[in-house]
Design a protein around this motif. Structure first.
Motif, PDB file in Angstrom:
ATOM      1  N   VAL A  56     -53.191   6.779  21.720  1.00 24.54           N
ATOM      2  CA  VAL A  56     -52.738   8.150  21.322  1.00 24.54           C
ATOM      3  C   VAL A  56     -51.880   8.212  20.082  1.00 24.54           C
ATOM      4  N   PRO A  57     -52.106   9.071  18.982  1.00 23.80           N
ATOM      5  CA  PRO A  57     -51.347   9.106  17.805  1.00 23.80           C
ATOM      6  C   PRO A  57     -49.956   9.418  18.241  1.00 23.80           C
ATOM      7  N   GLU A  58     -48.868   8.774  17.575  1.00 23.47           N
ATOM      8  CA  GLU A  58     -47.538   8.996  17.816  1.00 23.47           C
ATOM      9  C   GLU A  58     -47.220  10.538  17.193  1.00 23.47           C
ATOM     10  N   MET A  59     -45.997  11.110  17.670  1.00 21.19           N
ATOM     11  CA  MET A  59     -45.754  12.486  17.425  1.00 21.19           C
ATOM     12  C   MET A  59     -46.802  13.521  18.050  1.00 21.19           C
ATOM     13  N   SER A  60     -47.638  13.000  18.922  1.00 20.33           N
ATOM     14  CA  SER A  60     -48.573  14.250  19.535  1.00 20.33           C
ATOM     15  C   SER A  60     -47.805  15.119  20.342  1.00 20.33           C
ATOM     16  N   ILE A  61     -48.629  16.205  20.356  1.00 24.80           N
ATOM     17  CA  ILE A  61     -47.920  17.455  21.093  1.00 24.80           C
ATOM     18  C   ILE A  61     -48.085  17.195  22.606  1.00 24.80           C
ATOM     19  N   VAL A  62     -47.467  17.954  23.518  1.00 27.09           N
ATOM     20  CA  VAL A  62     -47.819  17.916  24.863  1.00 27.09           C
ATOM     21  C   VAL A  62     -49.123  18.259  25.075  1.00 27.09           C
ATOM     22  N   GLY A  63     -49.632  17.762  26.171  1.00 23.56           N
ATOM     23  CA  GLY A  63     -51.026  17.850  26.585  1.00 23.56           C
ATOM     24  C   GLY A  63     -52.079  17.316  25.876  1.00 23.56           C
ATOM     25  N   PRO A  94     -41.264  10.183  32.144  1.00 25.94           N
ATOM     26  CA  PRO A  94     -41.862  11.665  31.949  1.00 25.94           C
ATOM     27  C   PRO A  94     -42.722  11.759  30.605  1.00 25.94           C
ATOM     28  N   TYR A  95     -43.397  10.530  30.333  1.00 21.95           N
ATOM     29  CA  TYR A  95     -44.005  10.781  28.928  1.00 21.95           C
ATOM     30  C   TYR A  95     -45.529  10.946  29.364  1.00 21.95           C
ATOM     31  N   PHE A  96     -45.979  10.721  30.256  1.00 21.38           N
ATOM     32  CA  PHE A  96     -47.599  11.152  30.494  1.00 21.38           C
ATOM     33  C   PHE A  96     -47.661  11.973  31.723  1.00 21.38           C
ATOM     34  N   SER A  97     -48.743  12.542  32.210  1.00 14.63           N
ATOM     35  CA  SER A  97     -49.177  13.284  33.337  1.00 14.63           C
ATOM     36  C   SER A  97     -50.714  13.121  33.661  1.00 14.63           C
ATOM     37  N   ILE A 104     -57.568  12.957  34.524  1.00 17.33           N
ATOM     38  CA  ILE A 104     -57.382  12.975  33.080  1.00 17.33           C
ATOM     39  C   ILE A 104     -55.988  12.850  33.047  1.00 17.33           C
ATOM     40  N   ILE A 105     -55.648  11.746  31.986  1.00 24.96           N
ATOM     41  CA  ILE A 105     -54.379  11.261  31.575  1.00 24.96           C
ATOM     42  C   ILE A 105     -53.784  12.242  30.275  1.00 24.96           C
ATOM     43  N   LYS A 106     -52.688  13.013  30.091  1.00 24.82           N
ATOM     44  CA  LYS A 106     -52.253  13.507  29.053  1.00 24.82           C
ATOM     45  C   LYS A 106     -50.993  13.053  28.750  1.00 24.82           C
ATOM     46  N   THR A 107     -50.633  13.369  27.575  1.00 25.22           N
ATOM     47  CA  THR A 107     -49.067  13.282  26.988  1.00 25.22           C
ATOM     48  C   THR A 107     -48.309  14.407  27.660  1.00 25.22           C
ATOM     49  N   ALA A 108     -47.100  13.987  28.173  1.00 21.66           N
ATOM     50  CA  ALA A 108     -46.178  15.009  28.727  1.00 21.66           C
ATOM     51  C   ALA A 108     -45.135  15.260  28.062  1.00 21.66           C
ATOM     52  N   LEU A 109     -44.614  14.442  26.908  1.00 21.71           N
ATOM     53  CA  LEU A 109     -43.525  14.578  26.162  1.00 21.71           C
ATOM     54  C   LEU A 109     -43.801  14.561  24.677  1.00 21.71           C
ATOM     55  N   SER A 110     -43.456  15.356  23.665  1.00 18.11           N
ATOM     56  CA  SER A 110     -43.733  15.302  22.289  1.00 18.11           C
ATOM     57  C   SER A 110     -42.823  14.580  21.672  1.00 18.11           C
ATOM     58  N   ASN A 111     -43.094  14.239  20.446  1.00 12.60           N
ATOM     59  CA  ASN A 111     -42.032  13.550  19.374  1.00 12.60           C
ATOM     60  C   ASN A 111     -42.088  12.013  19.827  1.00 12.60           C
ATOM     61  N   MET A 112     -42.970  11.464  20.595  1.00 12.88           N
ATOM     62  CA  MET A 112     -43.125   9.986  20.793  1.00 12.88           C
ATOM     63  C   MET A 112     -43.307   9.333  19.414  1.00 12.88           C
ATOM     64  N   LEU A 146     -49.199   3.661  21.056  1.00 20.93           N
ATOM     65  CA  LEU A 146     -49.007   4.718  20.218  1.00 20.93           C
ATOM     66  C   LEU A 146     -49.404   4.241  18.799  1.00 20.93           C
ATOM     67  N   THR A 147     -50.544   5.149  18.105  1.00 24.44           N
ATOM     68  CA  THR A 147     -51.114   4.910  16.693  1.00 24.44           C
ATOM     69  C   THR A 147     -49.831   5.341  15.666  1.00 24.44           C
ATOM     70  N   ASP A 148     -50.209   4.734  14.463  1.00 20.43           N
ATOM     71  CA  ASP A 148     -49.123   5.143  13.445  1.00 20.43           C
ATOM     72  C   ASP A 148     -49.804   6.363  12.793  1.00 20.43           C
ATOM     73  N   VAL A 149     -48.895   7.286  12.381  1.00 21.84           N
ATOM     74  CA  VAL A 149     -49.069   8.355  11.439  1.00 21.84           C
ATOM     75  C   VAL A 149     -47.997   8.389  10.388  1.00 21.84           C
ATOM     76  N   ASN A 150     -48.338   8.867   9.176  1.00 23.23           N
ATOM     77  CA  ASN A 150     -47.315   8.667   8.104  1.00 23.23           C
ATOM     78  C   ASN A 150     -46.089   9.723   8.370  1.00 23.23           C
ATOM     79  N   ASP A 151     -45.231   9.459   9.045  1.00 25.46           N
ATOM     80  CA  ASP A 151     -44.143  10.292   9.309  1.00 25.46           C
ATOM     81  C   ASP A 151     -42.740   9.834   8.764  1.00 25.46           C
ATOM     82  N   ASN A 152     -42.923   8.755   7.903  1.00 20.90           N
ATOM     83  CA  ASN A 152     -41.591   8.166   7.251  1.00 20.90           C
ATOM     84  C   ASN A 152     -41.972   8.001   5.773  1.00 20.90           C
ATOM     85  N   PRO A 153     -41.084   8.258   4.957  1.00 27.35           N
ATOM     86  CA  PRO A 153     -41.089   8.096   3.373  1.00 27.35           C
ATOM     87  C   PRO A 153     -40.828   6.680   2.841  1.00 27.35           C
ATOM     88  N   PRO A 154     -41.348   6.127   1.842  1.00 18.52           N
ATOM     89  CA  PRO A 154     -40.898   4.826   1.396  1.00 18.52           C
ATOM     90  C   PRO A 154     -39.338   5.014   1.024  1.00 18.52           C
TER      91      PRO A 154
END
Length: 679
Positions: A56-63, A94-97, A104-112, A146-154
């Protein structure tokens, strides 16, 4: 009789019948009994596909959906709650539900954040009996990455970099590297670099190393220590792939400062111009100055410069250069018509350091002067019809000039002064640099004069003007009524009137064909008359000539007086042949009186040869002549190989050197038939 297991066999069918115990006979028809096994909760739920892996991509929203798991229960799903499953998370909160009934497993915590924690282990439980007390349960594990997304600058590794570079560094050469760090991975970590400010923006450039993602600073323009010794650059690094979800006021880029110090170096001379263009007239005098090149030493020491010509660019040595001041002079005469452009290279060398050399191309254009006279554009030959009319244009000519005046060519045509009143021809200038020749009268006769020569003077408009005399050959020809030339020689004029050239060619072809037929006829006739006798020139030992046809038998022996040859002392008379009837009467020869010692054989054979050669009544019919007499006192003995006592191959035939040709000739005259061989 045994324990029952519904999961192995849920139903049994029995057939029963009452029989007489004594007679073993059935007392009733057979009856069927069906026994169904009732289920109890004796099987726990199982996850047949576990353990599970999900991303699941990092920083994904809850659910956000992660994955779905499935458990199975072997108990009867219809009867009771033995197979009614309920799912729950034992570990991973509390990361998943998980949805209790759909699994069905979903994210339970945002900003992972992947950069903080990349992997999670989630334990899932499935419990039957609807999750109530007393139910059985089974578990499985789900590994969530968690898969990477571009959430960090160089980020630059340093805020300020220091580089030094020699002023003679070649263009495009690397000066230094700047490095950035990006917590992201893959394409999200790729960065691009750019110079955004500073006093060396036009002198330097920065590019990205595709392997290391470093920024490489390169030289863009030549450096000059004497004019500027330091440069300051402000560079920026930014991500190539931007995720718009994370642009909320946070710039995904970073900046750093680069200071570049230029070091002094011994530089090559610098010419005042990157190229030179010189012009010179083709009639310029030898040693005339064409132009000048200048160069300087950019170093503070300012070494003197020496100039030279790269002779690979001036193989004919047409130019010289002054080694001190760079003045280029003419060494050999120039000809624009041969070569308009000359491209040479001037070399500047420091006197104090001969390794410091610079080169500059010099293009020399040769300017035209009027030094060539015009002449006819081609070898013209005009044809004049005998039946032409006065004023008729005989020929239109044009001229060419190897010179190239700025305003173009303009030619003047005229006749020689002594031929200005030419009685036969006149000229007309067409005002387009061409000339027309016209006939003054009609009635030209090629019998009186076949060819006329008309000298024409051609002058150009140059300064000074050039002129030449070209002669036009005018040939008088016979033409048809519509002016088509048919013949231009006197011999053709005396041909029969009305006989065309095609007819003459046809007649000539017929004559040649007749000659070929006659030659073939004579040749075939000659081949037909040749004898079919194959002559053997090698064997002269026998005087019998073999012929394919048989002879005439007794008639052959009666054709000639053989006895005379056997006894030359007898009177040589003439007996006419019996096998032919001569057309001409041949006079018998007079007999030769023998000498004291008899007949001279040599003279005898010569006489016979002479008679045979001149006798018109004696063609070579099949016959035989036997010369049994060899003469008195012959030292050779018998000349006949038939009478030889031996046929040894070593037999000496030297005695045939004189007589052999004579016998051969007699054999040709008197051929032998098959019936006469024995004789």
């Amino acid at each position: 009789m045994k324990r029952l297991d519904r999961e192995e066999k849920a139903e049994y069918t029995l057939n029963a019948q009452a029989v007489d115990r004594d007679t073993n006979k059935p007392l009733e028809p057979p009856s069927e009994f069906i026994i169904k096994v009732q289920d109890i909760n004796d099987n726990a739920p199982e996850f047949s596909n576990g353990p599970y892996h999900a991303t699941v991509p990092e920083m994904s929203i809850v659910g956000t959906f992660v994955t779905k798991v499935t458990a199975t229960d072997a108990d009867d799903p219809v009867y009771g709650n033995s197979a009614k499953l309920v799912y729950s998370i034992l570990e991973g909160q509390p990361y998943f539900s998980i949805e209790p009934h759909t699994a069905i497993i979903k994210t339970a915590l945002s900003n992972m954040d992947r950069e903080a924690r990349e992997e999670y282990l989630v334990v899932i439980q499935a419990k039957d009996m609807g999750g109530h007390m007393g139910g059985l349960s089974g578990t499985t594990t789900v590994t969530v990455t968690l898969t990477d997304v571009n959430d960090n600058p160089p980020k630059f590794a340093m805020s300020q970099y220091q580089f030094t570079v020699a002023e003679d560094r070649v263009l495009g050469g690397s000066i230094g590297k700047v490095k950035t760090n990006d917590r992201d991975i893959g394409d999200n970590a790729k960065s691009s670099f750019d110079i955004i400010d500073g006093d060396g923006m036009d002198m330097f450039e920065i590019t990205t190393d595709s392997q290391t993602q470093d920024g490489i600073v390169r030289l863009r323009k030549p450096l000059d220590f004497e004019s500027k010794k330091t440069y300051t650059l402000k560079v920026e690094a930014a991500n190539v792939h931007i995720d718009p979800r994370f642009l909320s006021g946070v710039p995904f880029k970073d900046t750093a400062t680069i200071k570049i110090t230029v070091e002094d170096a011994d530089e090559a001379p610098i010419f005042s111009s990157p190229t030179y263009l010189l012009e010179v007239h083709e009639n310029a005098a030898i040693n005339a100055v064409i132009g000048q090149v200048t160069a300087r030493d950019p170093d503070a020491t300012s070494s003197p410069i020496r100039f030279s010509i790269d002779r690979h660019t001036d193989l004919e040595r047409q130019f010289n250069v002054n080694a001190e001041d760079g003045k280029i002079t003419l060494a050999t005469p120039l000809d624009r018509e041969t070569n308009v452009w000359h491209n040479i290279t001037i070399v500047a060398t420091e006197i104090r350091n001969h390794s410091q050399i610079s080169r500059v191309p010099v293009a020399i254009k040769v300017l035209d002067v009027n030094d060539n006279a015009p002449q006819f554009a081609s070898e013209y030959e005009a044809f004049l019809c005998e039946n032409g009319k006065p004023g008729q244009i005989i020929q239109t000519v044009s001229a060419i000039d190897n010179d190239d005046p700025k305003n173009g060519h303009y030619f003047f045509y005229s006749l020689l002064p002594e031929m200005s009143n030419n009685p036969n021809f006149t000229i007309k200038n067409n005002e387009d640099n061409s000339l027309s020749i016209l006939a003054k009268h009609s009635g030209f006769n090629r019998l009186k004069q076949e060819v006329y020569h008309l000298p024409i003077i051609i002058s150009d408009s140059g300064n000074p003007p050039q002129s030449s005399t070209s002669t036009l050959t005018i040939r008088v020809c016979g033409c048809s009524n519509d002016g088509v030339v048919q013949s231009c020689n006197v011999e053709a004029f005396v041909l029969p009137i009305g006989l065309s050239m095609g007819a003459l060619i046809a007649i000539l072809a017929c004559i040649i064909l007749l000659l070929v037929i006659v030659v073939l006829f004579v040749t075939l006739r000659r081949h037909k008359n040749e004898p079919l006798i194959i002559k053997d020139d090698e064997d002269v030992r026998e005087n019998i000539i073999r012929y394919d046809d048989e002879g005439g038998g007794e008639e052959d022996t009666e054709a000639f007086d053989i006895a005379t040859l056997q006894n030359p002392d007898g009177i040589n008379g003439f007996l006419p042949r019996k096998d032919i009837k001569p057309d001409l009467q041949f006079m018998p020869r007079q007999g030769h009186a023998s000498g004291p010692n008899g007949v001279d054989v040599d003279e005898f054979i010569n006489v016979r040869l002479h008679e045979a050669d001149n006798d018109p009544t004696a063609p070579p019919y099949d016959s035989i002549q036997i010369y049994g007499y060899e003469g008195r006192g012959s030292m050779a003995g018998s000349l006949s190989s038939l009478e030889s006592s031996t046929s040894d191959s070593d037999q000496n035939f030297d005695y045939l050197s004189e007589w052999g040709p004579r016998f051969k000739r007699l054999g040709e005259l008197y051929s032998v038939g098959e019936s006469d061989k024995e004789t």
